[in-house]
Motif scaffolding. Structure first.
Motif, PDB file in Angstrom:
ATOM      1  N   CYS A 153      44.722  48.756  39.782  1.00 26.41           N
ATOM      2  CA  CYS A 153      44.687  48.845  38.359  1.00 26.41           C
ATOM      3  C   CYS A 153      44.634  47.462  37.923  1.00 26.41           C
ATOM      4  CB  CYS A 153      45.796  49.728  37.725  1.00 26.41           C
ATOM      5  SG  CYS A 153      45.352  51.366  38.168  1.00 26.41           S
ATOM      6  N   GLN A 154      45.485  46.580  38.448  1.00 27.91           N
ATOM      7  CA  GLN A 154      45.676  45.189  38.066  1.00 27.91           C
ATOM      8  C   GLN A 154      44.486  44.446  38.012  1.00 27.91           C
ATOM      9  OE1 GLN A 154      49.258  43.849  40.220  1.00 27.91           O
ATOM     10  NE2 GLN A 154      50.601  44.843  38.806  1.00 27.91           N
ATOM     11  N   ALA A 155      43.955  44.741  39.065  1.00 29.47           N
ATOM     12  CA  ALA A 155      42.603  43.901  38.930  1.00 29.47           C
ATOM     13  C   ALA A 155      41.861  44.194  37.876  1.00 29.47           C
ATOM     14  CB  ALA A 155      42.076  44.376  40.506  1.00 29.47           C
ATOM     15  N   VAL A 156      41.491  45.323  37.538  1.00 27.86           N
ATOM     16  CA  VAL A 156      40.468  45.920  36.785  1.00 27.86           C
ATOM     17  C   VAL A 156      41.214  45.266  35.215  1.00 27.86           C
ATOM     18  CG1 VAL A 156      39.630  47.780  35.204  1.00 27.86           C
ATOM     19  CG2 VAL A 156      39.945  48.116  37.739  1.00 27.86           C
ATOM     20  N   LEU A 203      39.146  41.383  38.093  1.00 25.81           N
ATOM     21  CA  LEU A 203      37.877  41.546  38.604  1.00 25.81           C
ATOM     22  C   LEU A 203      37.829  42.695  39.616  1.00 25.81           C
ATOM     23  CD1 LEU A 203      34.776  40.983  38.380  1.00 25.81           C
ATOM     24  CD2 LEU A 203      34.963  39.143  40.086  1.00 25.81           C
ATOM     25  N   ALA A 204      36.904  43.691  39.548  1.00 27.11           N
ATOM     26  CA  ALA A 204      37.166  44.753  40.263  1.00 27.11           C
ATOM     27  C   ALA A 204      35.670  45.361  40.364  1.00 27.11           C
ATOM     28  CB  ALA A 204      38.059  45.867  40.042  1.00 27.11           C
ATOM     29  N   ILE A 205      35.426  46.096  41.453  1.00 21.90           N
ATOM     30  CA  ILE A 205      34.210  46.762  41.809  1.00 21.90           C
ATOM     31  C   ILE A 205      34.413  48.151  42.385  1.00 21.90           C
ATOM     32  CG2 ILE A 205      34.140  45.752  43.966  1.00 21.90           C
ATOM     33  CD1 ILE A 205      31.127  45.620  43.728  1.00 21.90           C
ATOM     34  N   TYR A 206      33.658  49.027  41.557  1.00 22.31           N
ATOM     35  CA  TYR A 206      33.602  50.418  42.345  1.00 22.31           C
ATOM     36  C   TYR A 206      32.466  51.150  42.628  1.00 22.31           C
ATOM     37  CZ  TYR A 206      33.774  52.989  37.927  1.00 22.31           C
ATOM     38  OH  TYR A 206      33.433  53.660  36.762  1.00 22.31           O
ATOM     39  N   THR A 226      29.513  49.089  40.262  1.00 26.97           N
ATOM     40  CA  THR A 226      30.217  48.927  38.608  1.00 26.97           C
ATOM     41  C   THR A 226      31.134  47.605  38.893  1.00 26.97           C
ATOM     42  OG1 THR A 226      29.968  51.054  38.082  1.00 26.97           O
ATOM     43  CG2 THR A 226      31.448  49.772  36.926  1.00 26.97           C
ATOM     44  N   VAL A 227      30.671  46.696  38.317  1.00 25.52           N
ATOM     45  CA  VAL A 227      31.769  45.455  38.235  1.00 25.52           C
ATOM     46  C   VAL A 227      32.480  45.640  36.793  1.00 25.52           C
ATOM     47  CG1 VAL A 227      31.643  42.865  38.223  1.00 25.52           C
ATOM     48  CG2 VAL A 227      30.046  44.037  39.539  1.00 25.52           C
ATOM     49  N   CYS A 228      33.582  45.362  37.049  1.00 24.83           N
ATOM     50  CA  CYS A 228      34.558  45.429  35.858  1.00 24.83           C
ATOM     51  C   CYS A 228      35.645  44.727  35.802  1.00 24.83           C
ATOM     52  CB  CYS A 228      35.084  47.090  35.498  1.00 24.83           C
ATOM     53  SG  CYS A 228      35.867  47.816  36.897  1.00 24.83           S
ATOM     54  N   GLY A 229      36.447  44.196  34.593  1.00 23.48           N
ATOM     55  CA  GLY A 229      37.583  43.572  34.536  1.00 23.48           C
ATOM     56  C   GLY A 229      37.167  42.345  33.626  1.00 23.48           C
ATOM     57  N   PRO A 230      38.266  41.576  33.109  1.00 29.53           N
ATOM     58  CA  PRO A 230      37.845  40.766  32.005  1.00 29.53           C
ATOM     59  C   PRO A 230      36.733  39.614  32.498  1.00 29.53           C
ATOM     60  CG  PRO A 230      40.158  40.979  32.659  1.00 29.53           C
ATOM     61  CD  PRO A 230      39.427  41.886  33.353  1.00 29.53           C
ATOM     62  N   LEU A 231      36.907  39.477  33.942  1.00 25.63           N
ATOM     63  CA  LEU A 231      36.042  38.372  34.372  1.00 25.63           C
ATOM     64  C   LEU A 231      34.846  38.616  34.717  1.00 25.63           C
ATOM     65  CD1 LEU A 231      38.636  36.496  36.551  1.00 25.63           C
ATOM     66  CD2 LEU A 231      38.507  36.232  34.346  1.00 25.63           C
ATOM     67  N   ALA A 232      34.303  39.845  34.555  1.00 28.52           N
ATOM     68  CA  ALA A 232      33.143  40.637  34.918  1.00 28.52           C
ATOM     69  C   ALA A 232      31.945  39.989  34.668  1.00 28.52           C
ATOM     70  CB  ALA A 232      33.043  41.899  34.598  1.00 28.52           C
ATOM     71  N   ARG A 233      31.880  39.298  33.447  1.00 27.71           N
ATOM     72  CA  ARG A 233      30.781  38.547  32.985  1.00 27.71           C
ATOM     73  C   ARG A 233      30.543  37.515  33.753  1.00 27.71           C
ATOM     74  NH1 ARG A 233      31.001  39.017  27.467  1.00 27.71           N
ATOM     75  NH2 ARG A 233      29.610  40.728  27.539  1.00 27.71           N
ATOM     76  N   GLY A 282      37.741  51.193  30.180  1.00 25.86           N
ATOM     77  CA  GLY A 282      38.107  50.697  28.978  1.00 25.86           C
ATOM     78  C   GLY A 282      38.161  49.136  28.923  1.00 25.86           C
ATOM     79  N   GLU A 283      37.448  48.733  30.195  1.00 25.98           N
ATOM     80  CA  GLU A 283      37.315  47.351  30.324  1.00 25.98           C
ATOM     81  C   GLU A 283      35.887  46.796  30.427  1.00 25.98           C
ATOM     82  OE1 GLU A 283      40.238  44.496  29.856  1.00 25.98           O
ATOM     83  OE2 GLU A 283      40.845  46.367  30.966  1.00 25.98           O
ATOM     84  N   LEU A 284      35.697  45.401  29.981  1.00 24.71           N
ATOM     85  CA  LEU A 284      34.242  44.972  29.978  1.00 24.71           C
ATOM     86  C   LEU A 284      33.710  45.740  31.510  1.00 24.71           C
ATOM     87  CD1 LEU A 284      32.123  43.173  29.269  1.00 24.71           C
ATOM     88  CD2 LEU A 284      33.218  41.286  30.657  1.00 24.71           C
ATOM     89  N   SER A 285      32.343  46.100  31.469  1.00 22.86           N
ATOM     90  CA  SER A 285      32.039  46.671  32.632  1.00 22.86           C
ATOM     91  C   SER A 285      30.583  46.756  32.663  1.00 22.86           C
ATOM     92  CB  SER A 285      32.662  48.211  32.466  1.00 22.86           C
ATOM     93  OG  SER A 285      32.292  48.932  33.823  1.00 22.86           O
TER      94      SER A 285
END
Ligand SMILES: Cc1cc2nc3c(=O)[nH]c(=O)nc-3n(C[C@H](O)[C@H](O)[C@H](O)COP(=O)(O)OP(=O)(O)OC[C@H]3O[C@@H](n4cnc5c(N)ncnc54)[C@H](O)[C@@H]3O)c2cc1C
Ligand SMILES: NC(=O)c1ccc[n+]([C@@H]2O[C@H](COP(=O)([O-])OP(=O)(O)OC[C@H]3O[C@@H](n4cnc5c(N)ncnc54)[C@H](O)[C@@H]3O)[C@@H](O)[C@H]2O)c1
Ligand SMILES: Cc1cc2nc3c(=O)[nH]c(=O)nc-3n(C[C@H](O)[C@H](O)[C@H](O)COP(=O)(O)O)c2cc1C
Ligand SMILES: [Zn+2]
Lengths: 987, 84, 173, 420
Positions: A644-647, A651-654, A757-764, A805-808
């Motif tokens: 969860c913290q990563a997202v 940066l996270a991926i699922y 799916t790449v998500c998290g504030p750093l995704a872009r 709910g995060e940039l994704s």
């Protein structure tokens, strides 16, 4: 000579004396020969008692042939452990080990037999009348232990069962004279033919009689016919294969036991036949008299089989008891075996008895119009019989004998015919039921049809086959019927005689051996008003045992008719149901076992997940997906927290591959989408998407997802993973049946696409470092938009959708590239600490956002307004699926349960999902329930969602959740705990 | 298991098919009708012994939709027809 | 003893799922010159393409993967004008599993309810394979190909191997 | 009134002394009278229990139960006999738990051993979805004071030691739930026990009489039924025909959202005790119990595809259920199927029953009992109350048929009956 093989005849039989076999019975080592059955080998060894009976623990042995010999049941032990195996059909093999059933400590000395002492208080249905006080629970364990026969195996067998389909023109069931002629005719006519027989080889009754065709043993003829059949490419012969279920659609289920050429326990064939020919023969039934279950009382045909097939003399001095002519055939066999004939008891008059040469030349005494009243046993075996005359009942005569050969007539094997819904009729001339009107494409030939003479069976087999062939347009090549040598057959000529006892007293005169049902029991049931044959069956359990009344039912019907003073036809039969004989569950399931019992589905990245610590979850529609990835030393909760913290922070991926997807095309594509979603999709630009909720026609939420416009008339609709099959069916029916006017085509494409799916504030920022021609900037790729391009040389479609709910960024690629894409992203993500996440973390994140989860909030009672999705319901739209129903329901129910956020007063308390919310004294007033509750890292407390009566009007109120006896105060809030404005996902 | 006569494929195993309920007139004919008529369309269907006309789809086969007339007590198939 | 059959995954092929409203499908096939090349229930070979009419409103076209883009473009050119036709590239949706060997038919009979004796080489149809939807093709005597949804491939292959008695026991890992 | 002849161990011993010649008919076999106060159509558990409670609780004794075959020929005589009260919605929990309570005293009340065996029912749960569903049920039931507990996987295994070992499972066991008071009863005994007790109050049980028409008087209220044994008059008519309720209602042009689907059951060969609880596995669509007679009684999922009135079963459903059974219990692979049968289950649109008056005066209906063996006592109790007072019993007030036109569903299964 030792007792070993003491009853084996020095010569004769079909046993292979060159192949002696050792086996164990009740721990004792015995021997027999190849081609013996377990029953014949035991008989040869002088063993009379095989088991103990169901209720009274009476000693029981061999009485009948094949599947009708229900008293020969034993427990097969060892590797192939199996309960309630009939010794009469169990081929002997080296090392076989069997035990008696239903006895303790041993079959010869059985404590349970002392129950017999109480048998007078145990008439049929006794348990309905007692054991009520103080409670059945006190008595039940004792009754249970006494019930049942064998034991379920303790280990599962390692070998397999299979199950398969087949089709043919003609299926012949039974390979006696009638069945062989039928199969031969079909085969010669070029029809695709399948012949099955439940015995280990062909021949039916010819296997145990000494009939001669063209002066040669009938078995030679059998072999010749079978080799012709087996050599024909269009014919299949299955032995040891029972046709057990005649299903609708003219499909017959046949279970082949231990097919010889394969290493399997059994195989179930589901055979569709254009025509089915039943040549199932007939079963010899007993006559009921006192102690008719004692070892030494056997059907004539069983005696013939023992002598002729297995070279065993089942006794030394025999009495024959019959009501029909077929019994006289046993006489020459007795002679051959050197068994002395003590006399013949025939219930018929002298005139009725056809004086064939079988008796003409004998000095033996035939007592006509007489019957066996009872047999007397020396504990274990028949010692003598008490015989009396029908006109002078007081005349009793004792005849010494150790074998009583009984024939009460023959019951045609109408089971399958009746299963196929064909009707039966009672035929007086054979005193039994016969096939009447067929409903399916069924024919009957031979003894099953009431044809009791061999020549007739042969001729009828061929005729019936010709008829069946012509019905399916095949010209029949009717084979010539072999010439029978001097017929030793007698005229059947039966005169019904069901029972020697009236059942006024509780004698042990058994109608149903399998369930220990006596004439007395039937009478009692009649007296108590259970006169309907189905009531009688259920009250007495007659016909409910292991053999399903194969020998008992017709006798019972005869006895009832006699006492009700009516015709057996008026009594009628009980319903015949599959299986004809018990079938192993393993065979029915076939290869549906173990790992492959249910289909499972994998994404292309499965192996990667597994090798990176993923704990796989069943994600709906049989998909396997990571639930979370465990790192060394972590607990599940740790892992979820970390993911969860990563997202939220980095940066996270699922792996979102399983999400349902449909490509929709046609001039009415938009119309369709507008009809299936509550909101309006007008004005969507190419490359733009919109979230929608789908209702069922009842106005209740059914699914949700995002649809993108791909082209002018082309959309990509997505739905939940688990819901995809239902959505597919719904859409298909909708455009074909409900709204056939729509001009639209739907292609399901779920597995076509893999999705990372790449998500998290750093995704872009992260994706901008990837080798790609996609412009990841907000302007070029804003929320709810898509782009096509290449990433690492792979063609991709990128969707800006977010369920966390995060940039994704949902990156879709043709599945073949799924793993490649994933590995590439993981590799370039390494410096970014990219974190793979599973569905558990997704759940926490969506709760924080108050996003809908079909599995949690949607329980089939909610509409979108309940879920706070009123904004998505376009009331101006004239129609969408469920609109009308939703309106009608809302008119009638102003107060509804609405989605709310719930904050436990104590921020550490976790409430179980599903906990009710209630008020009132004793919490009796239900107000809703907690649909989800998680520990939120972002909020640093527990948070929950729930459905609450009138919930949206109650923000700020404290309500009580009821969790296992504790009531937990929770504060009602808006159902969003994180980024209420939704800025982060729109970044 | 029945063999079902698909108008396009001929006789095929029942397990390839989907039965999708009683055949009713298309949905649009009810959209304008009274609530009562709508509810009838929604949840009333014939539920009796006898021959019913149903929508069937050769779902795992050719994908065709057709009307099948089937006896609900004997499962006998009277006929199948494709109306397109 | 086991069955004489080998069960292997096929190389991926390019596959196109063509659907249409019936009259449209027919007429656009005529326009594209493809009608002569479809035959109900049969695989028809034409140039590089294998064409299989699965239903009155559905055709599957297979070709080698390297032709994927070319064929897709050709289709667009030939068929797409009529908007009432849908051509979807499903090359990644289906994967093939092949059964070859003298017992291929017998093993397959454990999976599909079709009458395989009435299914000579060159036949193709959509049917139920272990209750899942799949396309069954008889490529030659003793050679069958099943096109199954990719995500189910492991399952179908494994279960076929169980039926073929390859010694694979049904154990869950 | 009490049965003329009491059943007990003493009467059995007494019977034995007299060679059991003196046992009376369990119920009479009377000729139909010309008129009854209440005529109940359908001699299943619900019809007979309703007659019993009418006579006992409401003093209405001029009652006939008219049955087209023999009593118990319908679903009451072919069900897997599981009784439990673990439902989700409040109204259902209250109703079904009342039924279970009545079951608990029924042997004594009817003086007929119904062999209620409260051996507990254990749900073996293999997916998070079913865990979630059962947890929600259990929490809600506990709130209403009805016991139903969640179990850990280890606890499930402890109660059912012969379950497949973990490493052999396609779907591992995640946990379970248990209702200790649940169990089985002897299906036929319920029918016969209520019949005998109702008969003792003077209720006429008329078998082999099929109701073919319902007649109405000038004021529209019911007046008589036509049967294969002649015309029988009645002030009130109560329909409880199991799976024929839609057909019965259509006799008076009443249309109800009912649909019948096939459900099958089967028994194994008789074996010695091996399973001490009722096992239910919703994820594999199989449930079973080990009867006192020794056979395993096994049931599966409903075949909700085709409307069906057959009493047989489809072979593909049998295969699925058996596969599910063996997934849980691989040791049963060599065990044998002894008999397979089926029944038509009647579902109302929302999956809950209908116990309701109708727009026709004097006509009442009790329908939609797809899992209604367990409901027989409470169903009879509340239906009798409704018939006698023309007013729904509080426990069954949610079961009125007018709920459908308001789409005010009482959804038990989680969703409505599939509409296709
Ligand atoms: C295989 C199977 C398993 C089941 N398992 C369970 C279970 O484990 N637990 C549980 O609670 N429930 C179970 N059920 C459901 C349960 O059996 C029924 O809900 C219950 O028996 C219904 O009782 P009833 O009295 O309403 O109907 P029935 O017992 O069917 O009685 C209706 C009677 O009406 C008669 N009738 C019909 N039409 C007419 C007419 N025109 N004139 C006169 N008489 C007529 C019929 O012959 C029948 O005897 C199961 C059902 C089946 C089929
Ligand atoms: N003399 C008499 O009065 C009398 C009476 C009865 C029978 N018979 C004789 O019996 C013979 C009858 O010949 P037939 O060909 O009709 O029958 P049959 O008894 O010779 O053969 C029937 C065969 O079908 C098999 N079978 C039965 N049900 C089966 C099932 N469900 N699945 C698989 N196999 C099944 C049996 O095991 C048997 O091998 C004749 O020879 C006739 O003379 C004589
Ligand atoms: C709980 C239960 C246990 C049963 N046990 C047996 C049994 O041991 N032997 C048997 O032959 N049938 C058994 N049956 C099945 C009945 O014989 C019968 O098939 C079923 O009641 C349906 O009736 P029908 O087959 O006459 O239509 C049992 C049925 C039930 C409901
Ligand atoms: Zn088709």
């Amino acid at each position: 000579m030792s007792k070993f093989n003491s009853r084996r005849l020095p010569s004769g039989g079909h046993i292979d004396r060159n192949h002696p076999l050792k086996f164990l019975f009740n721990g004792k080592e015995l021997s027999g020969y190849r081609e013996d059955t377990l029953a014949s080998a035991l008989m040869a060894n002088g063993i009379d008692i095989l088991s103990r009976s169901f209720k009274y623990h009476r000693p029981r042995g061999i009485q009948n042939r094949g599947y009708a010999d229900v008293t020969s049941m034993v427990q097969l032990c060892g590797k192939n452990e199996s309960p309630n195996v009939l010794a009469s059909i169990q081929p002997l093999y080296e090392g076989l080990s069997a035990r008696s059933v239903n006895c303790w400590p041993s079959v010869n000395f059985d404590i349970g037999a002392s129950l017999s002492a109480f048998s007078s208080v145990l008439p049929s249905g006794f348990y309905y009348k007692t054991f009520m006080w103080p409670s059945w629970h006190l008595f039940e364990p004792v009754i249970r232990r006494a019930a049942g026969f064998g034991r379920a195996p303790a280990k599962k067998p390692e070998e397999l069962y299979l199950s398969r389909f087949d089709h043919c023109d003609i299926l012949v069931v039974g390979s006696g004279p009638a069945g062989l002629m039928a199969a031969l005719c079909a085969a010669r006519s070029g029809a695709r033919t399948i012949l099955v027989d439940e015995m280990t080889g062909p021949g039916g009754s010819l296997r145990y009689t000494d009939a001669k065709f063209d002066d040669r043993p009938a078995l030679n003829w059998v072999r010749q016919v079978v080799s012709e059949l087996e050599d024909s490419a269009h014919v299949k012969c299955l032995w040891n294969a029972t046709a057990w279920g005649y299903q609708e659609g003219n499909m017959v289920c046949v279970t082949e036991r231990e097919p010889q050429h394969l290493d399997i326990l059994g195989r179930n064939w589901k055979i569709w036949a254009k025509r089915v020919i039943l040549a199932t023969g007939a079963i010899e039934r007993p006559i009921v008299f006192e102690n008719n279950d004692v070892p030494g009382v056997m059907m004539c045909s069983a005696v013939m089989e023992a002598i002729n097939s297995h070279a065993v003399a089942p006794g030394k001095k025999a009495l024959v008891f019959t009501n029909n002519g077929s019994a006289y055939q046993v006489l020459p066999y007795l002679d051959n075996a050197g068994i002395e004939l003590a006399g013949i008891i025939d219930t018929r008059t002298t005139e009725q008895i056809h004086r064939s040469e079988l008796i003409r030349d004998r000095s033996v005494e035939v007592l006509t119009q007489s019957f066996v009243r009872k047999v007397v046993a020396n504990g274990k075996r028949v010692q003598s019989a008490i015989v009396c005359s029908r006109d002078n009942q007081s005349f009793d005569r004792k005849i010494e004998c150790d074998l009583v050969c009984v024939s009460g007539g023959w019951n045609p094997g109408v089971h399958l015919f009746s299963q196929s819904r064909g009707s039966l009729r009672y035929e007086d001339s054979i005193a039994s039921f016969l096939p009447d009107q067929a409903i399916q494409a069924t024919h009957c030939a031979g003894a099953v049809n009431g044809t009791m003479d061999l020549a007739g069976c042969l001729a009828e087999g061929a005729q019936v086959s010709a008829k069946a062939l012509s019905a399916i347009g095949i010209q029949a090549q009717v084979p010539a019927v072999a010439k029978l040598s001097d017929s030793t057959q007698t005229k059947y000529h039966i005169e019904p005689f069901w029972s020697s006892t009236t059942g006024d007293r509780p004698q042990k005169a058994f109608v149903d051996m399998a369930g220990d049902v006596t004439v007395f029991d039937l009478r009692l049931a009649l007296r108590e008003g259970f006169g309907e044959v189905e009531h009688l069956k259920r009250y007495t359990t007659n016909g409910m045992g292991l053999d399903q009344g194969k020998t008992a039912n017709v006798n019972a019907i005869g006895i009832i008719a006699h006492h009700l003073n009516c015709h057996p036809a008026e009594v009628g039969t009980t319903t015949f149901r599959p299986p004809y004989t018990p079938v192993e569950f393993g065979a029915i399931a076939g290869s549906q076992f173990g790992e492959v019992v249910l289909p499972y589905r994998h994404t292309p990245m499965k192996n990667w997940h597994k090798s990176h610590g993923a704990v796989m979850y069943e994600a709906g529609a049989r998909w396997q997906r990571p639930g979370y990835y465990l790192k060394a030393g972590e607990s599940m909760n740790d892992a979820i927290k970390r993911e969860c913290q990563a997202v939220r922070n980095q940066l996270a991926i699922y792996d979102g591959s399983p999400l349902g997807k449909f490509q929709i095309q046609g001039t009415d594509a938009l119309r369709l989408i507008n009809l299936v979603y509550t909101n309006c999709f007008d004005g969507l630009q190419i490359g733009q998407g919109r979230y929608g909720v789908m209702l069922n026609e009842e106005g209740l939420v059914f699914d949700d997802g995002v649809s993108f416009r791909l082209d002018d008339d082309q959309y990509l609709l997505s739905c939940s993973t688990g819901g995809a099959p239902a959505v597919e069916r719904k859409l298909d029916k909708f455009i074909n049946v409900e709204c056939p006017e729509l001009d639209v085509l739907i292609t399901p494409v779920t597995s076509q696409w893999a999705n990372a799916t790449v998500c998290g504030p750093l995704a872009r920022q992260f994706l901008q470092t990837a080798d790609s021609d996609i412009d990841w900037s907000l302007d070029a790729l804003p929320f709810m938009h898509m782009q096509q391009g290449n990433l690492a040389g792979i063609p991709v479609r990128v969707f800006r959708v977010s369920f966390t709910g995060e940039l994704s960024f949902e990156i879709n690629v043709p599945s073949r590239y799924g793993l490649e894409l994933w590995e590439y992203l993981m590799e370039i993500g390494q410096p970014w600490n990219i974190c793979p996440i599973g569905s558990e973390a997704n759940h926490v994140l969506r709760v924080e956002k108050g996003f809908l989860s079909l599995a949690h909030e949607v329980d089939g009672t909610v509409d979108p307004i309940d879920l706070g999705l009123g904004w998505i319901v376009n009331r101006k739209k004239s129609d969408f699926i469920g609109k009308r129903a939703m309106e009608i329901r809302r008119q009638n129910q102003p107060e509804r349960h609405e989605l709310v956020g719930l904050l436990p007063q104590d921020p550490k308390t976790l409430i179980q999902e599903g906990a009710p919310i209630a008020s009132g004294r004793g919490h009796t007033q239900s107000e809703g329930f907690v649909s989800a509750c998680v520990w939120s890292g972002s909020c640093d407390r527990t948070i929950a969602l729930g459905l609450l009566s009138n919930g949206r009007a109650r923000f700020g109120e404290t309500v009580l959740a009821w969790d296992c006896g504790k009531s937990i105060p929770v504060v009602v809030s808006k159902p969003v705990f994180y980024d209420a404005q939704g800025e982060r996902l729109r970044m | 298991m029945l063999l079902i006569p698909c108008p396009w494929c001929g006789n095929r195993a029942e397990s390839e098919f989907r039965c999708a309920g009683q055949a009713k007139p298309p949905r649009r004919e009810f959209v304008e009708k009274s609530d009562e008529a709508w509810l009838e369309y929604l949840y009333l269907s014939e539920n009796r012994r006898g021959v019913l006309e149903e929508n069937w789809c050769h779902e795992k086969g050719c994908g065709e939709w057709f009307k099948l007339r089937r006896h609900t007590a004997t499962h006998e198939i009277v006929d199948a027809e494709n109306d397109s | 003893m086991t069955y004489e059959v080998s069960i292997n995954r096929c190389h991926q092929q390019a596959i196109f799922d063509i659907r249409g409203i019936r009259p449209d499908l027919d007429s656009s096939l005529i326009e594209s010159g493809m009608t002569a090349r479809v035959e109900k229930g049969k695989i028809v070979l034409s140039d590089e393409l294998e064409i299989l009419q699965l239903g009155p409103r559905r055709i599957l076209v297979k070709t080698a993967l390297e032709n994927e883009q070319q064929v897709e473009q050709d289709f667009r050119a030939a068929l797409i004008d009529t908007r009432r036709l849908s051509v979807v590239n499903v090359s990644d949706l289906y994967l093939g599993v092949q059964l070859t060997g003298p017992d291929a038919l017998e093993v397959l009979a454990h999976a599909v309810p079709l009458d395989l004796y009435e299914f000579p080489p060159g036949s193709g149809t959509s049917s139920a394979v272990f209750s899942l939807t799949a396309i069954v093709i008889c490529e030659a005597m003793n050679r069958y190909v099943l096109l199954v949804e990719r995500s189910y491939l492991d399952y179908v292959q494994k279960r076929l191997r169980v039926c073929a008695l390859t010694g694979e026991t049904a154990k869950w890992q | 009134m009490k049965p003329q002849q009491r059943y007990s161990i003493f009467s059995l011993i007494g019977g034995a002394i007299g060679n059991h010649q003196d046992w009376k008919q369990a119920w009479r076999n009377p000729e139909p009278k010309t008129h009854y106060d209440v005529l109940i159509v359908g001699g299943g558990g619900h019809g007979l229990a309703s007659a019993y409670y009418l006579a006992k609780n409401h003093g209405v004794r001029n009652v006939a139960v008219v049955e087209k075959n023999w009593i118990g020929a319908g679903n009451s005589g072919r069900n897997t006999a599981v009784v439990r009260s673990n439902y989700l919605r409040d109204a259902s929990i209250r109703f079904f738990d009342k039924s279970l309570q009545l079951y608990e005293g029924l042997s004594q009340e009817l003086n007929y051993n119904i062999m209620l065996s409260q051996r507990s029912e254990v749900d073996v749960l293999l997916t998070t979805t079913s865990m979630r569903n059962m947890r929600r049920r259990s929490l809600n039931m506990n709130r209403l004071g009805v016991e139903f507990q969640m179990l850990s996987a280890a606890q499930v295994r402890q109660r059912i030691p012969i379950l497949a070992p973990m490493e052999q499972c396609r779907l591992p066991i995640l946990g379970g739930s248990v209702q200790e008071r649940a169990g089985i009863a002897r299906h036929d005994a319920i029918v016969w026990g209520y019949a005998r007790a109702a008969d003792a109050y003077g209720v006429d049980i008329i078998q082999n009489a099929e109701v073919t028409a319902i007649r109405r008087g000038d004021d529209g209220s019911v007046s008589a039924v036509e049967t294969s044994r002649g015309l029988i008059g009645a002030n009130k008519i109560a329909i409880a025909t199991g799976n024929e309720n839609a057909a019965m209602a259509s006799l008076v042009d009443l249309r109800l959202p009912l649909r019948c689907f096939n459900l099958q059951a089967f028994v194994s060969e008789p074996i010695k005790p091996i399973l001490d609880v009722v096992v239910n596995c919703p994820d594999l669509g199989v449930y079973l119990s080990h009867s006192d007679k020794g056979e395993l009684v096994i049931g599966g999922a409903t075949d909700a595809q085709q409307i069906s009135f057959r009493k047989g079963g489809k072979v593909y459903m049998l295969e699925e259920t058996v596969a599910g059974l063996l997934e849980l219990f691989p040791v049963f692979r060599r065990l044998k199927l002894l008999r397979q049968w089926g029944g038509a289950l009647e579902f109302a649109q929302d999956g809950s029953p209908i116990v309701s008056a109708t727009p026709i005066k004097g006509l009442y209906i009790s329908a939609g009992w797809w899992g209604g063996f367990k409901a027989i006592p409470a169903g009879g109790l509340t239906f009798a109350h409704l018939i006698a007072n023309n007013d729904p019993h509080p426990l069954a007030s949610a079961y009125g048929m007018n709920r459908f036109s308001k789409l005010d569903y009482l959804l038990e299964g989680g969703t409505t009956v599939p509409t296709d």
